[in-house]
Scaffold this motif. Structure first.
Motif, mmCIF file in Angstrom:
data_model
loop_
_atom_site.group_PDB
_atom_site.id
_atom_site.type_symbol
_atom_site.label_atom_id
_atom_site.label_comp_id
_atom_site.label_asym_id
_atom_site.label_seq_id
_atom_site.Cartn_x
_atom_site.Cartn_y
_atom_site.Cartn_z
ATOM 1 N N ASP A 1 0.729 -1.318 -0.111
ATOM 2 C CA ASP A 1 -0.056 -0.123 -0.021
ATOM 3 C C ASP A 1 0.788 1.352 0.026
ATOM 4 O OD1 ASP A 1 -2.700 -1.274 0.223
ATOM 5 O OD2 ASP A 1 -1.762 -1.982 2.364
ATOM 6 N N HIS A 2 2.178 1.261 0.648
ATOM 7 C CA HIS A 2 3.030 2.109 0.768
ATOM 8 C C HIS A 2 4.385 1.819 0.469
ATOM 9 C CE1 HIS A 2 -0.254 5.040 2.324
ATOM 10 N NE2 HIS A 2 -0.511 3.758 3.075
ATOM 11 N N MET A 3 5.224 2.520 -0.235
ATOM 12 C CA MET A 3 6.734 2.343 -0.300
ATOM 13 C C MET A 3 7.743 3.376 0.335
ATOM 14 S SD MET A 3 8.768 0.004 -2.002
ATOM 15 C CE MET A 3 7.920 -0.933 -3.053
ATOM 16 N N LEU A 4 8.565 2.771 1.089
ATOM 17 C CA LEU A 4 9.490 3.947 1.630
ATOM 18 C C LEU A 4 10.848 3.295 0.795
ATOM 19 C CD1 LEU A 4 8.862 3.697 5.345
ATOM 20 C CD2 LEU A 4 8.266 5.498 3.744
ATOM 21 N N VAL A 5 11.559 4.263 0.126
ATOM 22 C CA VAL A 5 12.791 4.066 -0.438
ATOM 23 C C VAL A 5 13.971 4.579 0.375
ATOM 24 C CG1 VAL A 5 14.388 4.614 -2.538
ATOM 25 C CG2 VAL A 5 11.656 4.226 -2.913
ATOM 26 N N LYS B 1 14.103 7.330 8.931
ATOM 27 C CA LYS B 1 13.493 7.307 9.913
ATOM 28 C C LYS B 1 12.355 8.407 9.971
ATOM 29 C CE LYS B 1 16.582 5.855 13.711
ATOM 30 N NZ LYS B 1 17.308 6.266 14.669
ATOM 31 N N GLU B 2 12.667 9.549 9.461
ATOM 32 C CA GLU B 2 11.723 10.874 9.339
ATOM 33 C C GLU B 2 10.730 10.325 8.130
ATOM 34 O OE1 GLU B 2 9.475 13.867 9.861
ATOM 35 O OE2 GLU B 2 11.327 13.160 11.081
ATOM 36 N N ALA B 3 10.795 9.738 7.143
ATOM 37 C CA ALA B 3 9.815 9.232 6.212
ATOM 38 C C ALA B 3 9.008 8.139 7.038
ATOM 39 C CB ALA B 3 10.703 8.407 4.988
ATOM 40 N N ALA B 4 9.498 7.203 7.735
ATOM 41 C CA ALA B 4 8.745 6.427 8.374
ATOM 42 C C ALA B 4 7.764 7.091 9.823
ATOM 43 C CB ALA B 4 9.498 5.329 9.345
ATOM 44 N N ARG B 5 8.443 7.941 10.189
ATOM 45 C CA ARG B 5 7.566 8.731 11.194
ATOM 46 C C ARG B 5 6.392 9.470 10.553
ATOM 47 N NH1 ARG B 5 11.617 10.939 13.020
ATOM 48 N NH2 ARG B 5 12.075 9.432 14.742
ATOM 49 N N GLU C 1 0.634 9.514 10.081
ATOM 50 C CA GLU C 1 -0.523 9.469 9.180
ATOM 51 C C GLU C 1 -1.592 8.688 9.163
ATOM 52 O OE1 GLU C 1 -1.258 9.461 4.499
ATOM 53 O OE2 GLU C 1 0.372 10.726 5.109
ATOM 54 N N LEU C 2 -0.992 7.415 9.211
ATOM 55 C CA LEU C 2 -1.746 6.101 9.422
ATOM 56 C C LEU C 2 -2.466 6.247 10.790
ATOM 57 C CD1 LEU C 2 0.441 3.484 8.039
ATOM 58 C CD2 LEU C 2 -1.458 4.324 6.817
ATOM 59 N N LYS C 3 -1.803 6.372 11.775
ATOM 60 C CA LYS C 3 -2.163 6.489 13.183
ATOM 61 C C LYS C 3 -3.384 7.557 13.218
ATOM 62 C CE LYS C 3 -0.262 7.320 17.900
ATOM 63 N NZ LYS C 3 0.638 7.819 18.662
ATOM 64 N N ALA C 4 -3.255 8.564 12.580
ATOM 65 C CA ALA C 4 -4.372 9.771 12.675
ATOM 66 C C ALA C 4 -5.594 9.117 11.903
ATOM 67 C CB ALA C 4 -3.761 11.124 12.312
ATOM 68 N N GLN C 5 -5.251 8.505 10.862
ATOM 69 C CA GLN C 5 -6.453 8.024 9.983
ATOM 70 C C GLN C 5 -7.291 6.931 10.804
ATOM 71 O OE1 GLN C 5 -4.921 6.404 6.538
ATOM 72 N NE2 GLN C 5 -4.352 8.330 5.717
ATOM 73 N N VAL C 6 -6.692 6.240 11.479
ATOM 74 C CA VAL C 6 -7.253 5.064 12.368
ATOM 75 C C VAL C 6 -7.975 5.817 13.808
ATOM 76 C CG1 VAL C 6 -5.431 4.138 13.979
ATOM 77 C CG2 VAL C 6 -7.238 2.718 13.115
ATOM 78 N N GLU C 7 -7.356 6.906 13.998
ATOM 79 C CA GLU C 7 -8.069 7.593 15.306
ATOM 80 C C GLU C 7 -9.264 8.192 14.985
ATOM 81 O OE1 GLU C 7 -4.748 9.773 16.617
ATOM 82 O OE2 GLU C 7 -3.908 8.311 17.833
ATOM 83 N N GLN C 8 -9.682 8.648 13.673
ATOM 84 C CA GLN C 8 -10.711 9.173 13.165
ATOM 85 C C GLN C 8 -11.868 8.331 12.839
ATOM 86 O OE1 GLN C 8 -9.416 11.810 9.907
ATOM 87 N NE2 GLN C 8 -8.044 13.094 11.167
ATOM 88 N N LEU C 9 -11.756 6.927 12.834
ATOM 89 C CA LEU C 9 -12.718 6.128 12.887
ATOM 90 C C LEU C 9 -13.712 5.933 13.542
ATOM 91 C CD1 LEU C 9 -10.420 3.079 11.218
ATOM 92 C CD2 LEU C 9 -11.915 4.797 9.979
ATOM 93 N N PRO C 10 -14.746 5.736 13.396
ATOM 94 C CA PRO C 10 -16.010 5.658 14.371
ATOM 95 C C PRO C 10 -15.618 4.555 15.328
ATOM 96 C CG PRO C 10 -16.782 5.165 12.382
ATOM 97 C CD PRO C 10 -15.513 5.472 11.959
ATOM 98 N N HIS C 11 -15.741 4.476 16.432
ATOM 99 C CA HIS C 11 -15.701 3.391 17.630
ATOM 100 C C HIS C 11 -16.534 2.245 17.104
ATOM 101 C CE1 HIS C 11 -13.164 5.415 20.446
ATOM 102 N NE2 HIS C 11 -13.904 6.416 20.420
ATOM 103 N N GLU C 12 -16.200 0.985 17.216
ATOM 104 C CA GLU C 12 -16.971 -0.084 17.042
ATOM 105 C C GLU C 12 -18.195 -0.261 17.967
ATOM 106 O OE1 GLU C 12 -14.575 -3.505 17.616
ATOM 107 O OE2 GLU C 12 -13.164 -3.067 16.050
#
Length: 192
Positions: free
Chosen positions: A156-160, A169-173, A178-189
């Motif tokens: 889904d994503h590529m880090l070179v 490390k900066e690219a991974a961070r 970004e992925l962490k922020a996206q999941v935090e915006q999902l509605p609770h189960e």
């Protein structure tokens, strides 16, 4: 519980452990697939050398199928928190096993050229690192036969990673945040 499961793949020496280090700093639990194989070796009384681990990994796949290493990781993931990074995906079968069990999975690949990876492996000095270019190429062939190429190609994503450790490390961070922020915006189960 909302869970973000990030699966990390890449050829040996591409930088997976650096990305795992960043994930830990961001609050992820990290499950290293090789640790599950080493635990199986311990249970079987096998010395955990590089050669023995490669042979055991292949034997496990023959005995229990191409997703066996992912299945060995299920208990570790089940005990983890909502942010999990699984380091060391070797085949797309493993990704599919994680998707069947956990639903949404984000596959991240790290790419580095063979020459760059060879230099890194030679400089890190682990006992199971390749002694010469021929051994390095042979080990890459084993990884590719297992199916790592498909996992990398379908990420889904590529880090070179051709630059400094700090650049990776900066690219991974950035990506993991970004992925962490996206999941935090999902509605609770069970409703909003």
């Amino acid at each position: 519980m909302k869970r973000l499961l990030v699966c990390l793949t890449g050829m040996p020496g591409s930088g997976k452990s650096l990305v795992s280090q960043v994930a830990r700093e961001l609050g992820f639990d990290v499950v290293v697939m090789g640790d599950a194989v080493r635990e199986e070796a311990r249970r079987r009384g096998i010395e955990p050398t590089g050669e023995n681990m490669r042979e055991l990994m292949q034997a496990l796949r023959r005995e229990r199928g191409p997703a066996v290493v992912a299945e060995l990781c299920f208990p570790l993931i089940d005990r983890s928190g909502p942010l999990v990074l699984v380091e060391g995906i070797r085949s797309y079968h493993e990704v599919e096993a994680f998707r069947r069990r956990y639903g949404h999975v984000v596959l991240v690949a790290i790419h580095s050229s063979p020459r760059t990876r060879f230099k890194r492996l030679r400089s890190r000095g682990r006992s199971d690192d390749p002694r010469d270019w021929q051994e390095f190429c042979s080990r890459d062939e084993v990884e590719l036969r297992v199916g790592i190429g498909k996992a990398i190609a379908l990420a889904d994503h590529m880090l070179v990673n051709e630059g400094t450790p700090e650049e990776l490390k900066e690219a991974a961070r950035s990506l993991l945040s970004e992925l962490k922020a996206q999941v935090e915006q999902l509605p609770h189960e069970g409703g909003a």
